[in-house]
Design a protein around this motif. Structure first.
Motif, PDB file in Angstrom:
ATOM      1  N   PRO A  82      36.767  45.004  33.698  1.00 13.66           N
ATOM      2  CA  PRO A  82      37.966  44.893  34.535  1.00 13.66           C
ATOM      3  C   PRO A  82      38.006  43.682  35.452  1.00 13.66           C
ATOM      4  O   PRO A  82      39.080  43.226  35.824  1.00 13.66           O
ATOM      5  CB  PRO A  82      37.944  46.200  35.338  1.00 13.66           C
ATOM      6  N   VAL A  83      36.839  43.154  35.829  1.00 17.32           N
ATOM      7  CA  VAL A  83      36.806  42.014  36.743  1.00 17.32           C
ATOM      8  C   VAL A  83      35.853  40.957  36.179  1.00 17.32           C
ATOM      9  O   VAL A  83      34.692  41.259  35.880  1.00 17.32           O
ATOM     10  CB  VAL A  83      36.327  42.425  38.151  1.00 17.32           C
TER      11      VAL A  83
ATOM     12  N   HIS B 233      25.714  39.631  39.204  1.00 13.88           N
ATOM     13  CA  HIS B 233      26.244  38.395  39.773  1.00 13.88           C
ATOM     14  C   HIS B 233      27.613  38.628  40.411  1.00 13.88           C
ATOM     15  O   HIS B 233      27.922  38.074  41.465  1.00 13.88           O
ATOM     16  CB  HIS B 233      26.373  37.320  38.683  1.00 13.88           C
ATOM     17  N   LEU B 234      28.436  39.432  39.753  1.00 18.94           N
ATOM     18  CA  LEU B 234      29.761  39.733  40.297  1.00 18.94           C
ATOM     19  C   LEU B 234      29.639  40.447  41.640  1.00 18.94           C
ATOM     20  O   LEU B 234      30.336  40.108  42.602  1.00 18.94           O
ATOM     21  CB  LEU B 234      30.557  40.585  39.311  1.00 18.94           C
ATOM     22  N   VAL B 235      28.752  41.425  41.711  1.00 19.45           N
ATOM     23  CA  VAL B 235      28.563  42.172  42.957  1.00 19.45           C
ATOM     24  C   VAL B 235      28.091  41.233  44.067  1.00 19.45           C
ATOM     25  O   VAL B 235      28.611  41.262  45.195  1.00 19.45           O
ATOM     26  CB  VAL B 235      27.544  43.318  42.757  1.00 19.45           C
ATOM     27  N   LEU B 236      27.114  40.391  43.761  1.00 17.41           N
ATOM     28  CA  LEU B 236      26.610  39.448  44.760  1.00 17.41           C
ATOM     29  C   LEU B 236      27.714  38.512  45.240  1.00 17.41           C
ATOM     30  O   LEU B 236      27.825  38.211  46.440  1.00 17.41           O
ATOM     31  CB  LEU B 236      25.460  38.636  44.174  1.00 17.41           C
ATOM     32  N   ALA B 237      28.545  38.060  44.308  1.00 19.64           N
ATOM     33  CA  ALA B 237      29.616  37.129  44.657  1.00 19.64           C
ATOM     34  C   ALA B 237      30.671  37.797  45.534  1.00 19.64           C
ATOM     35  O   ALA B 237      31.134  37.210  46.523  1.00 19.64           O
ATOM     36  CB  ALA B 237      30.257  36.580  43.391  1.00 19.64           C
ATOM     37  N   LEU B 238      31.063  39.000  45.183  1.00 19.81           N
ATOM     38  CA  LEU B 238      32.073  39.714  45.965  1.00 19.81           C
ATOM     39  C   LEU B 238      31.563  39.997  47.376  1.00 19.81           C
ATOM     40  O   LEU B 238      32.304  39.866  48.359  1.00 19.81           O
ATOM     41  CB  LEU B 238      32.462  41.010  45.265  1.00 19.81           C
ATOM     42  N   ARG B 239      30.312  40.387  47.478  1.00 17.72           N
ATOM     43  CA  ARG B 239      29.745  40.660  48.797  1.00 17.72           C
ATOM     44  C   ARG B 239      29.610  39.387  49.621  1.00 17.72           C
ATOM     45  O   ARG B 239      29.825  39.395  50.840  1.00 17.72           O
ATOM     46  CB  ARG B 239      28.399  41.360  48.647  1.00 17.72           C
ATOM     47  N   ALA B 240      29.286  38.290  48.948  1.00 16.50           N
ATOM     48  CA  ALA B 240      29.194  37.009  49.654  1.00 16.50           C
ATOM     49  C   ALA B 240      30.562  36.571  50.157  1.00 16.50           C
ATOM     50  O   ALA B 240      30.691  36.025  51.263  1.00 16.50           O
ATOM     51  CB  ALA B 240      28.605  35.942  48.726  1.00 16.50           C
ATOM     52  N   LEU B 241      31.586  36.807  49.352  1.00 21.85           N
ATOM     53  CA  LEU B 241      32.951  36.466  49.757  1.00 21.85           C
ATOM     54  C   LEU B 241      33.340  37.231  51.015  1.00 21.85           C
ATOM     55  O   LEU B 241      33.839  36.651  51.986  1.00 21.85           O
ATOM     56  CB  LEU B 241      33.913  36.797  48.619  1.00 21.85           C
ATOM     57  N   ALA B 242      33.096  38.534  51.012  1.00 21.98           N
ATOM     58  CA  ALA B 242      33.446  39.367  52.162  1.00 21.98           C
ATOM     59  C   ALA B 242      32.635  38.975  53.394  1.00 21.98           C
ATOM     60  O   ALA B 242      33.174  38.872  54.508  1.00 21.98           O
ATOM     61  CB  ALA B 242      33.210  40.839  51.823  1.00 21.98           C
TER      62      ALA B 242
ATOM     63  N   LEU C  66      40.217  40.484  52.901  1.00 20.37           N
ATOM     64  CA  LEU C  66      39.350  40.014  51.830  1.00 20.37           C
ATOM     65  C   LEU C  66      38.197  40.978  51.588  1.00 20.37           C
ATOM     66  O   LEU C  66      37.812  41.235  50.435  1.00 20.37           O
ATOM     67  CB  LEU C  66      38.800  38.626  52.168  1.00 20.37           C
ATOM     68  N   GLY C  67      37.648  41.513  52.660  1.00 20.97           N
ATOM     69  CA  GLY C  67      36.566  42.480  52.513  1.00 20.97           C
ATOM     70  C   GLY C  67      37.015  43.731  51.769  1.00 20.97           C
ATOM     71  O   GLY C  67      36.282  44.266  50.933  1.00 20.97           O
ATOM     72  N   ALA C  68      38.222  44.179  52.076  1.00 23.87           N
ATOM     73  CA  ALA C  68      38.749  45.364  51.407  1.00 23.87           C
ATOM     74  C   ALA C  68      38.987  45.097  49.920  1.00 23.87           C
ATOM     75  O   ALA C  68      38.686  45.932  49.059  1.00 23.87           O
ATOM     76  CB  ALA C  68      40.049  45.809  52.080  1.00 23.87           C
ATOM     77  N   ILE C  69      39.527  43.923  49.615  1.00 22.52           N
ATOM     78  CA  ILE C  69      39.759  43.562  48.217  1.00 22.52           C
ATOM     79  C   ILE C  69      38.436  43.469  47.463  1.00 22.52           C
ATOM     80  O   ILE C  69      38.295  43.999  46.352  1.00 22.52           O
ATOM     81  CB  ILE C  69      40.524  42.230  48.123  1.00 22.52           C
ATOM     82  N   ALA C  70      37.460  42.795  48.064  1.00 18.12           N
ATOM     83  CA  ALA C  70      36.161  42.645  47.417  1.00 18.12           C
ATOM     84  C   ALA C  70      35.518  44.005  47.157  1.00 18.12           C
ATOM     85  O   ALA C  70      34.957  44.252  46.080  1.00 18.12           O
ATOM     86  CB  ALA C  70      35.243  41.777  48.278  1.00 18.12           C
ATOM     87  N   GLY C  71      35.611  44.888  48.137  1.00 17.32           N
ATOM     88  CA  GLY C  71      35.040  46.219  47.970  1.00 17.32           C
ATOM     89  C   GLY C  71      35.712  47.004  46.862  1.00 17.32           C
ATOM     90  O   GLY C  71      35.055  47.698  46.078  1.00 17.32           O
ATOM     91  N   HIS C  72      37.026  46.884  46.775  1.00 16.46           N
ATOM     92  CA  HIS C  72      37.764  47.599  45.734  1.00 16.46           C
ATOM     93  C   HIS C  72      37.399  47.058  44.352  1.00 16.46           C
ATOM     94  O   HIS C  72      37.207  47.834  43.405  1.00 16.46           O
ATOM     95  CB  HIS C  72      39.265  47.462  45.971  1.00 16.46           C
ATOM     96  N   LEU C  73      37.293  45.750  44.227  1.00 13.20           N
ATOM     97  CA  LEU C  73      36.923  45.160  42.939  1.00 13.20           C
ATOM     98  C   LEU C  73      35.507  45.551  42.546  1.00 13.20           C
ATOM     99  O   LEU C  73      35.217  45.800  41.369  1.00 13.20           O
ATOM    100  CB  LEU C  73      37.049  43.644  43.005  1.00 13.20           C
ATOM    101  N   GLU C  74      34.622  45.616  43.526  1.00  7.26           N
ATOM    102  CA  GLU C  74      33.237  45.980  43.229  1.00  7.26           C
ATOM    103  C   GLU C  74      33.138  47.407  42.690  1.00  7.26           C
ATOM    104  O   GLU C  74      32.294  47.701  41.840  1.00  7.26           O
ATOM    105  CB  GLU C  74      32.382  45.844  44.496  1.00  7.26           C
TER     106      GLU C  74
ATOM    107  N   ALA D 230      46.480  46.337  36.032  1.00  7.75           N
ATOM    108  CA  ALA D 230      47.596  46.465  36.971  1.00  7.75           C
ATOM    109  C   ALA D 230      47.244  47.419  38.101  1.00  7.75           C
ATOM    110  O   ALA D 230      47.542  47.169  39.274  1.00  7.75           O
ATOM    111  CB  ALA D 230      48.847  46.947  36.241  1.00  7.75           C
ATOM    112  N   THR D 231      46.602  48.529  37.752  1.00  2.01           N
ATOM    113  CA  THR D 231      46.197  49.513  38.756  1.00  2.01           C
ATOM    114  C   THR D 231      45.153  48.932  39.697  1.00  2.01           C
ATOM    115  O   THR D 231      45.176  49.175  40.910  1.00  2.01           O
ATOM    116  CB  THR D 231      45.638  50.762  38.070  1.00  2.01           C
ATOM    117  N   LEU D 232      44.243  48.142  39.143  1.00  4.65           N
ATOM    118  CA  LEU D 232      43.188  47.539  39.949  1.00  4.65           C
ATOM    119  C   LEU D 232      43.763  46.571  40.978  1.00  4.65           C
ATOM    120  O   LEU D 232      43.385  46.593  42.156  1.00  4.65           O
ATOM    121  CB  LEU D 232      42.208  46.805  39.033  1.00  4.65           C
ATOM    122  N   VAL D 233      44.693  45.729  40.557  1.00  2.00           N
ATOM    123  CA  VAL D 233      45.305  44.767  41.473  1.00  2.00           C
ATOM    124  C   VAL D 233      46.083  45.490  42.564  1.00  2.00           C
ATOM    125  O   VAL D 233      45.967  45.168  43.753  1.00  2.00           O
ATOM    126  CB  VAL D 233      46.220  43.799  40.707  1.00  2.00           C
ATOM    127  N   ALA D 234      46.879  46.468  42.163  1.00  2.00           N
ATOM    128  CA  ALA D 234      47.680  47.211  43.147  1.00  2.00           C
ATOM    129  C   ALA D 234      46.785  47.936  44.149  1.00  2.00           C
ATOM    130  O   ALA D 234      47.061  47.940  45.355  1.00  2.00           O
ATOM    131  CB  ALA D 234      48.591  48.200  42.433  1.00  2.00           C
TER     132      ALA D 234
END
Length: 222
Positions: free
Chosen positions: A10-11, A92-101, A120-128, A137-141
Motif C-alpha cells: 500500500p505504501v 526502511h519505510l518505517v524508519l523513513a516515516l518515523r524520521a519524517l515525523a 505530518l506526524g499523524a499522516i506518517a503514523g497512519h501510513l506506517e 483511496a481509503t489510505l489517503v483519506a
C-alpha cells in the motif's frame, strides 16, 4: 498524481519521498506570498517561512535516514546509484516515516510549523499502520482525516477560518471521494484539493487580500 502504493504494497518509499519533495518545493515557491498575508489573530509575516523551514527539516531528516541505509538515490542524491532489487524493505519505510515525523516535530517553527508537524506526524503514523489489503483511496483519506484531527488537537482554542477549516474541508471531501465505488487515490487527491481551495476562499476577510485569490489565511494557503 502517483498512487502511494500498489496491491499488496500500500505504501512505497519512493513515492513518499517524492511527495515530501513536492510539498517542500511548493512551500518554498510560495513562502513569500504566504508571508505577505495576515494571519489570525495578528499579522506575523513569517507563516510561509515557518511552514517551509518545518517541512525542509522534516525532508532532511527523511533523507538522512535513506542515505544511512544506502538509499541515496531515493533521497534525491543524483550521483547515488539506483537501489538494487529488494534493497528497499518494509523496515526502511518505517524508519523513513518515523524520521519524517521526528524531523518535523524537532524543526517546527512558529504556530503554523507546530500544526504542520502534528499533521505530518499523524499522516506518517497512519501510513506506517497500513495493512497490505487497504485500498489506496481509503489510505489517503484516512491519512488526511488523522491529520485534521491532529491539527485541531494541536491548538488550545481552535478557530475556524484558518488552516484548521481548510484541513477539515479537504479531509471531509477525501473521505466522501474514497467511499465511492472504484475510487482511486488520485480521485481522493483531486477532491481534497478542490475542497481545500474552496474553503480557502471563505476564510476571514481580516486577512489581506491575495492578488490572485482574494482573502485567505496564510497557513491555510500553505
Amino acid at each position: 498524481m502517483t498512487d502511494l502504493g500498489q496491491p499488496g504494497q500500500p505504501v512505497r518509499l519512493e513515492v513518499v519521498a517524492r511527495f515530501v519533495d513536492i510539498a517542500t518545493d511548493a512551500l518554498g515557491d510560495a513562502r513569500e506570498e504566504i508571508d505577505a498575508l495576515n494571519v489570525f489573530p495578528v499579522p506575523d509575516g513569517d507563516t510561509g517561512t515557518n511552514m517551509f523551514l518545518t517541512m525542509s527539516t522534516a525532508r532532511e531528516s527523511l533523507r538522512q535516514v535513506l542515505r544511512d541505509a544506502g538509499l541515496g538515490r531515493i533521497a534525491g542524491d543524483a550521483h547515488a546509484g539506483p537501489p538494487v532489487p529488494g534493497a528497499v524493505t518494509p523496515e526502511h519505510l518505517v524508519l523513513a516515516l518515523r524520521a519524517l515525523a521526528r524531523g518535523a516535530l524537532m524543526g517546527a517553527r512558529g504556530n503554523s510549523g507546530v500544526i504542520l508537524a502534528q499533521m505530518l506526524g499523524a499522516i506518517a503514523g497512519h501510513l506506517e499502520r497500513a495493512t497490505p489489503d487497504v485500498r489506496a483511496a481509503t489510505l489517503v483519506a484516512g491519512s488526511l482525516a488523522e491529520a485534521t484531527a491532529a491539527s485541531y488537537a494541536a491548538v488550545g482554542e481552535p478557530v475556524e477560518g484558518t488552516i484548521l477549516t481548510v484541513a477539515r474541508a479537504a479531509s471531509d471531501a477525501a473521505t466522501a471521494a474514497a467511499a465511492l465505488p472504484g475510487a482511486r487515490s488520485r480521485d481522493v487527491y483531486v477532491a481534497a484539493a478542490a475542497a481545500a481551495r474552496d474553503a480557502l476562499l471563505l476564510t476571514p476577510s481580516s486577512c489581506r487580500p491575495s492578488p490572485r485569490r482574494g482573502s485567505s489565511t496564510p497557513a491555510g494557503e500553505g
